[in-house]
Design a protein around this motif. Structure first.
Motif, PDB file in Angstrom:
ATOM      1  N   GLU A 117       0.833  -1.226   0.000  1.00 46.03           N
ATOM      2  CA  GLU A 117       0.000   0.000   0.000  1.00 46.03           C
ATOM      3  C   GLU A 117       0.856   1.259   0.000  1.00 46.03           C
ATOM      4  O   GLU A 117       0.401   2.331  -0.392  1.00 46.03           O
ATOM      5  CB  GLU A 117      -0.925   0.028   1.232  1.00 46.03           C
ATOM      6  N   ASP A 118       2.083   1.145   0.468  1.00 43.05           N
ATOM      7  CA  ASP A 118       2.965   2.324   0.541  1.00 43.05           C
ATOM      8  C   ASP A 118       3.745   2.557  -0.746  1.00 43.05           C
ATOM      9  O   ASP A 118       4.584   3.458  -0.829  1.00 43.05           O
ATOM     10  CB  ASP A 118       3.961   2.161   1.710  1.00 43.05           C
ATOM     11  N   TRP A 119       3.480   1.728  -1.748  1.00 44.21           N
ATOM     12  CA  TRP A 119       4.219   1.833  -3.013  1.00 44.21           C
ATOM     13  C   TRP A 119       3.264   2.134  -4.159  1.00 44.21           C
ATOM     14  O   TRP A 119       2.711   1.231  -4.784  1.00 44.21           O
ATOM     15  CB  TRP A 119       4.995   0.547  -3.290  1.00 44.21           C
ATOM     16  N   ASP A 120       3.051   3.456  -4.408  1.00 42.08           N
ATOM     17  CA  ASP A 120       2.225   3.756  -5.582  1.00 42.08           C
ATOM     18  C   ASP A 120       3.048   3.515  -6.842  1.00 42.08           C
ATOM     19  O   ASP A 120       4.278   3.364  -6.791  1.00 42.08           O
ATOM     20  CB  ASP A 120       1.663   5.181  -5.514  1.00 42.08           C
ATOM     21  N   ASP A 121       2.390   3.451  -7.988  1.00 46.16           N
ATOM     22  CA  ASP A 121       3.083   3.079  -9.225  1.00 46.16           C
ATOM     23  C   ASP A 121       4.294   3.968  -9.496  1.00 46.16           C
ATOM     24  O   ASP A 121       5.376   3.480  -9.838  1.00 46.16           O
ATOM     25  CB  ASP A 121       2.111   3.143 -10.408  1.00 46.16           C
ATOM     26  N   ASP A 122       4.109   5.287  -9.319  1.00 46.60           N
ATOM     27  CA  ASP A 122       5.226   6.201  -9.644  1.00 46.60           C
ATOM     28  C   ASP A 122       6.455   5.917  -8.788  1.00 46.60           C
ATOM     29  O   ASP A 122       7.591   5.950  -9.275  1.00 46.60           O
ATOM     30  CB  ASP A 122       4.792   7.671  -9.457  1.00 46.60           C
ATOM     31  N   ARG A 123       6.214   5.586  -7.521  1.00 47.24           N
ATOM     32  CA  ARG A 123       7.357   5.303  -6.636  1.00 47.24           C
ATOM     33  C   ARG A 123       8.107   4.079  -7.119  1.00 47.24           C
ATOM     34  O   ARG A 123       9.335   4.016  -7.093  1.00 47.24           O
ATOM     35  CB  ARG A 123       6.871   5.116  -5.204  1.00 47.24           C
ATOM     36  N   ILE A 124       7.374   3.082  -7.617  1.00 44.88           N
ATOM     37  CA  ILE A 124       8.009   1.855  -8.138  1.00 44.88           C
ATOM     38  C   ILE A 124       8.787   2.176  -9.410  1.00 44.88           C
ATOM     39  O   ILE A 124       9.951   1.806  -9.553  1.00 44.88           O
ATOM     40  CB  ILE A 124       6.946   0.772  -8.414  1.00 44.88           C
ATOM     41  N   TRP A 125       8.153   2.909 -10.326  1.00 47.13           N
ATOM     42  CA  TRP A 125       8.850   3.245 -11.580  1.00 47.13           C
ATOM     43  C   TRP A 125      10.101   4.076 -11.303  1.00 47.13           C
ATOM     44  O   TRP A 125      11.153   3.881 -11.926  1.00 47.13           O
ATOM     45  CB  TRP A 125       7.896   3.983 -12.524  1.00 47.13           C
ATOM     46  N   ASP A 126       9.989   5.011 -10.372  1.00 47.75           N
ATOM     47  CA  ASP A 126      11.163   5.845 -10.039  1.00 47.75           C
ATOM     48  C   ASP A 126      12.309   4.972  -9.529  1.00 47.75           C
ATOM     49  O   ASP A 126      13.465   5.135  -9.943  1.00 47.75           O
ATOM     50  CB  ASP A 126      10.812   6.890  -8.962  1.00 47.75           C
ATOM     51  N   GLU A 127      11.993   4.030  -8.644  1.00 53.48           N
ATOM     52  CA  GLU A 127      13.037   3.175  -8.048  1.00 53.48           C
ATOM     53  C   GLU A 127      13.643   2.262  -9.095  1.00 53.48           C
ATOM     54  O   GLU A 127      14.865   2.056  -9.143  1.00 53.48           O
ATOM     55  CB  GLU A 127      12.436   2.355  -6.915  1.00 53.48           C
ATOM     56  N   LEU A 128      12.812   1.726  -9.970  1.00 55.56           N
ATOM     57  CA  LEU A 128      13.320   0.872 -11.053  1.00 55.56           C
ATOM     58  C   LEU A 128      14.292   1.651 -11.935  1.00 55.56           C
ATOM     59  O   LEU A 128      15.366   1.147 -12.293  1.00 55.56           O
ATOM     60  CB  LEU A 128      12.158   0.335 -11.890  1.00 55.56           C
ATOM     61  N   ALA A 129      13.946   2.893 -12.268  1.00 59.97           N
ATOM     62  CA  ALA A 129      14.790   3.704 -13.170  1.00 59.97           C
ATOM     63  C   ALA A 129      16.173   3.921 -12.559  1.00 59.97           C
ATOM     64  O   ALA A 129      17.195   3.841 -13.261  1.00 59.97           O
ATOM     65  CB  ALA A 129      14.120   5.041 -13.450  1.00 59.97           C
ATOM     66  N   VAL A 130      16.207   4.132 -11.244  1.00 52.14           N
ATOM     67  CA  VAL A 130      17.511   4.344 -10.586  1.00 52.14           C
ATOM     68  C   VAL A 130      18.286   3.040 -10.554  1.00 52.14           C
ATOM     69  O   VAL A 130      19.456   2.976 -10.956  1.00 52.14           O
ATOM     70  CB  VAL A 130      17.304   4.871  -9.145  1.00 52.14           C
ATOM     71  N   ARG A 131      17.645   1.960 -10.131  1.00 54.51           N
ATOM     72  CA  ARG A 131      18.392   0.712  -9.880  1.00 54.51           C
ATOM     73  C   ARG A 131      18.844   0.018 -11.182  1.00 54.51           C
ATOM     74  O   ARG A 131      19.888  -0.618 -11.222  1.00 54.51           O
ATOM     75  CB  ARG A 131      17.541  -0.255  -9.067  1.00 54.51           C
ATOM     76  N   LEU A 132      18.053   0.169 -12.257  1.00 54.17           N
ATOM     77  CA  LEU A 132      18.414  -0.498 -13.512  1.00 54.17           C
ATOM     78  C   LEU A 132      19.492   0.274 -14.265  1.00 54.17           C
ATOM     79  O   LEU A 132      20.077  -0.246 -15.218  1.00 54.17           O
ATOM     80  CB  LEU A 132      17.181  -0.698 -14.381  1.00 54.17           C
ATOM     81  N   GLY A 133      19.729   1.518 -13.863  1.00 57.30           N
ATOM     82  CA  GLY A 133      20.789   2.309 -14.495  1.00 57.30           C
ATOM     83  C   GLY A 133      20.272   3.169 -15.634  1.00 57.30           C
ATOM     84  O   GLY A 133      19.193   2.894 -16.193  1.00 57.30           O
ATOM     85  N   PRO A 134      21.023   4.179 -16.044  1.00 60.77           N
ATOM     86  CA  PRO A 134      20.533   5.188 -16.996  1.00 60.77           C
ATOM     87  C   PRO A 134      20.195   4.632 -18.380  1.00 60.77           C
ATOM     88  O   PRO A 134      19.203   5.031 -18.971  1.00 60.77           O
ATOM     89  CB  PRO A 134      21.690   6.193 -17.067  1.00 60.77           C
ATOM     90  N   ASP A 135      20.981   3.659 -18.879  1.00 59.35           N
ATOM     91  CA  ASP A 135      20.682   3.134 -20.222  1.00 59.35           C
ATOM     92  C   ASP A 135      19.315   2.446 -20.239  1.00 59.35           C
ATOM     93  O   ASP A 135      18.475   2.723 -21.102  1.00 59.35           O
ATOM     94  CB  ASP A 135      21.766   2.143 -20.652  1.00 59.35           C
ATOM     95  N   ALA A 136      19.090   1.553 -19.271  1.00 56.60           N
ATOM     96  CA  ALA A 136      17.785   0.862 -19.216  1.00 56.60           C
ATOM     97  C   ALA A 136      16.684   1.861 -18.900  1.00 56.60           C
ATOM     98  O   ALA A 136      15.608   1.852 -19.512  1.00 56.60           O
ATOM     99  CB  ALA A 136      17.833  -0.235 -18.161  1.00 56.60           C
ATOM    100  N   ALA A 137      16.982   2.779 -17.974  1.00 54.44           N
ATOM    101  CA  ALA A 137      15.953   3.747 -17.543  1.00 54.44           C
ATOM    102  C   ALA A 137      15.444   4.561 -18.725  1.00 54.44           C
ATOM    103  O   ALA A 137      14.254   4.894 -18.818  1.00 54.44           O
ATOM    104  CB  ALA A 137      16.528   4.668 -16.475  1.00 54.44           C
ATOM    105  N   ALA A 138      16.351   4.835 -19.648  1.00 53.78           N
ATOM    106  CA  ALA A 138      15.959   5.659 -20.815  1.00 53.78           C
ATOM    107  C   ALA A 138      14.938   4.936 -21.682  1.00 53.78           C
ATOM    108  O   ALA A 138      14.251   5.545 -22.502  1.00 53.78           O
ATOM    109  CB  ALA A 138      17.209   5.996 -21.632  1.00 53.78           C
ATOM    110  N   HIS A 139      14.831   3.604 -21.484  1.00 55.04           N
ATOM    111  CA  HIS A 139      13.903   2.824 -22.319  1.00 55.04           C
ATOM    112  C   HIS A 139      12.717   2.271 -21.532  1.00 55.04           C
ATOM    113  O   HIS A 139      11.939   1.465 -22.039  1.00 55.04           O
ATOM    114  CB  HIS A 139      14.659   1.670 -23.003  1.00 55.04           C
ATOM    115  N   ILE A 140      12.604   2.664 -20.265  1.00 53.84           N
ATOM    116  CA  ILE A 140      11.456   2.218 -19.456  1.00 53.84           C
ATOM    117  C   ILE A 140      10.214   2.995 -19.882  1.00 53.84           C
ATOM    118  O   ILE A 140      10.232   4.214 -19.979  1.00 53.84           O
ATOM    119  CB  ILE A 140      11.710   2.436 -17.945  1.00 53.84           C
ATOM    120  N   THR A 141       9.157   2.256 -20.214  1.00 51.90           N
ATOM    121  CA  THR A 141       7.849   2.873 -20.477  1.00 51.90           C
ATOM    122  C   THR A 141       6.977   2.657 -19.243  1.00 51.90           C
ATOM    123  O   THR A 141       6.809   1.512 -18.806  1.00 51.90           O
ATOM    124  CB  THR A 141       7.176   2.229 -21.706  1.00 51.90           C
TER     125      THR A 141
END
Ligand code: FAS
Ligand code: PHB
Length: 389
Positions: free
Chosen positions: A231-255
């Motif tokens: 409940e404490d993880w709205d979608d944006d918070r998850i997407w933000d964390e994924l973008a940081v942890r996967l690194g800038p190259d992958a993050a640039a391609h996250i939809t």
């Protein structure tokens, strides 16, 4: 009611076994606590080893997975600065198939009726009896009526929380367990994957995995402390964390997109020995659990079913009782190798709270070694595609 084999649990293990036995004319019944829709609603595994695909092919149920599944010849390990591709096709001559467990279970469920496989859904209070005798039986209630199934043998495919393993006297078994200090928060969304192959990332903020179900449906994970609530993880918070942890190259391609499903699953390594007691066999999560890091859980269930179905056919059709006696040792030999691989990849790709600077250096050194050694990459690759059965 009498049958030859009473199977408890209509997840992938139970349904796969039921179909394999029916195909040999062996009488069996699958008894499931939930509804079929509930079973399909659980989002689980995504990567299939060849043994899993081969069993579906043996049943003639592989058409959809071959049409819709994605053949992957490699996957990636990331640690912030680099992406190490493990070319499993080149290193092993094998590939894996990306096809969701939900779809595999649906294929098995859809074929049950037409092939005469009896599956009882909505079975409450399932209990095993006389498993030490030659006349074991299962009782349950369904639609308010008490039922009993007498069988020659019972097979527990009822997952980690089912009654089968608990029907074995504690003195007759031994548990090996490691509970991890984090869980995986998973999100499923109808967005294209950020990469054409899987990326497992070890970032200073934690683990992330970029996976998929199809070219238009993605599955992502991050590890979170066990105290976290979805409940404490709205979608944006998850997407933000994924973008940081996967690194800038992958993050640039996250939809980004709305979660179709999101949940937190605890991680553990668990083995119950032996996987047979009298006229009860244990298969799949009923006997063992692996952290999903190595994509082994579903595939280990499949190899258990490969061994169990051969043993049951050997006994019930050819009088070979020794095959039943040999089942546990044969299954455990492969279980422990998968447990080791899943534990080692979890150890390599996650930051453990108790770890210090030395442990972090060990992770960096191991990733350096993997990046520079074909032998190290081959060792990972042959485990990832699945060791021989
Ligand atoms: P299952 O748990 O799938 O099926 C057991 C069945 O028994 C269920 O349908 C259940 O309803 C039924 N049952 C339970 N109690 C019963 C009772 N009392 N009476 C009758 N029926 C009963 N593996 C991977 O490879 N990759 C992953 O990413 C991954 N993610 C996972 C996430 C979660 C939350 C969980 C729990 C597991 C995950 N796994 C993953 C592992 C998972 O895929 C299992 O390995 C796989 O489902 C094993 O299949 P079964 O042994 O059939 O057990
Ligand atoms: C998934 O797609 O759900 C998946 C893939 C690989 C893993 C774990 C989960 O190791």
């Amino acid at each position: 009611m009498k049958t030859e084999v009473a199977i408890i649990g209509a997840g992938p293990a139970g349904l796969l076994l039921g179909h394999l036995l029916r195909a040999e004319g062996i009488d069996c019944v699958v008894i499931e606590r939930q509804t079929g829709d509930h079973v399909l609603s659980r989002i689980r595994a995504g990567v299939l080893e060849s043994i899993t695909v081969e069993l579906m092919a043996r049943l003639g149920l592989d058409a959809r997975m071959r049409a819709e599944g994605l053949v992957h010849g490699g996957f990636n390990l990331a640690d912030g600065e680099r992406l190490i591709r493990i070319d499993v096709a080149e290193l092993t001559g094998q590939t894996v198939l990306v096809y969701g467990q939900t779809e595999l279970t649906r294929d098995l469920m859809d074929a049950a009726g037409p092939r005469g496989l009896e599956v009882v859904y909505g079975a409450d209070d399932v209990a095993l009896h006389a498993i030490d005798s030659d006349a074991p039986y299962v009782t349950y209630t369904c639609k308010g009526r008490a039922r009993r199934i007498d069988a020659a043998i019972v097979v527990g495919c009822d997952g980690f929380h089912g009654p089968s393993r608990r029907a074995i006297p504690a003195s007759a078994g031994r548990v090996f367990e490691r509970v991890y200090p984090f869980g995986w928060l998973g999100i499923l969304a109808d967005v294209p994957p950020c990469n054409h192959e899987l990326i497992y990332a070890n970032h200073e903020r934690g683990f992330a995995l970029a996976s998929m179900r199809s070219p238009t449906r993605s599955r992502y994970y991050i590890d979170v402390p066990l105290t976290e609530r979805i409940e404490d993880w709205d979608d944006d918070r998850i997407w933000d964390e994924l973008a940081v942890r996967l690194g800038p190259d992958a993050a640039a391609h996250i939809t980004r997109g709305p979660a179709l499903e999101k949940s937190i699953a605890p991680l553990r390594s668990f083995v119950f020995e032996p996987m047979r007691h009298g006229n009860l066999l244990l298969c799949g999560d009923a006997a063992h659990i692996v952290p999903p890091t190595g994509a082994k859980g579903l595939n280990l269930a499949a190899s258990d079913i490969h061994y169990a179905s051969a043993a049951l056919i050997g006994w019930l059709r050819h009088g070979d009782r020794d095959a039943i006696a040999a089942y546990s040792d044969k299954a455990l030999a492969r279980v422990w190798k998968s447990e080791r691989f899943s534990w080692s990849l979890t150890r390599l790709m996650h930051r453990f709270p108790e770890d210090g600077a030395f442990e972090r250096r060990m992770q960096v050194a191991e990733l350096d070694y993997i990046a520079s050694s074909e032998a190290a990459q081959r060792a990972i690759a042959e485990n990832y595609v699945g060791l021989p059965v």
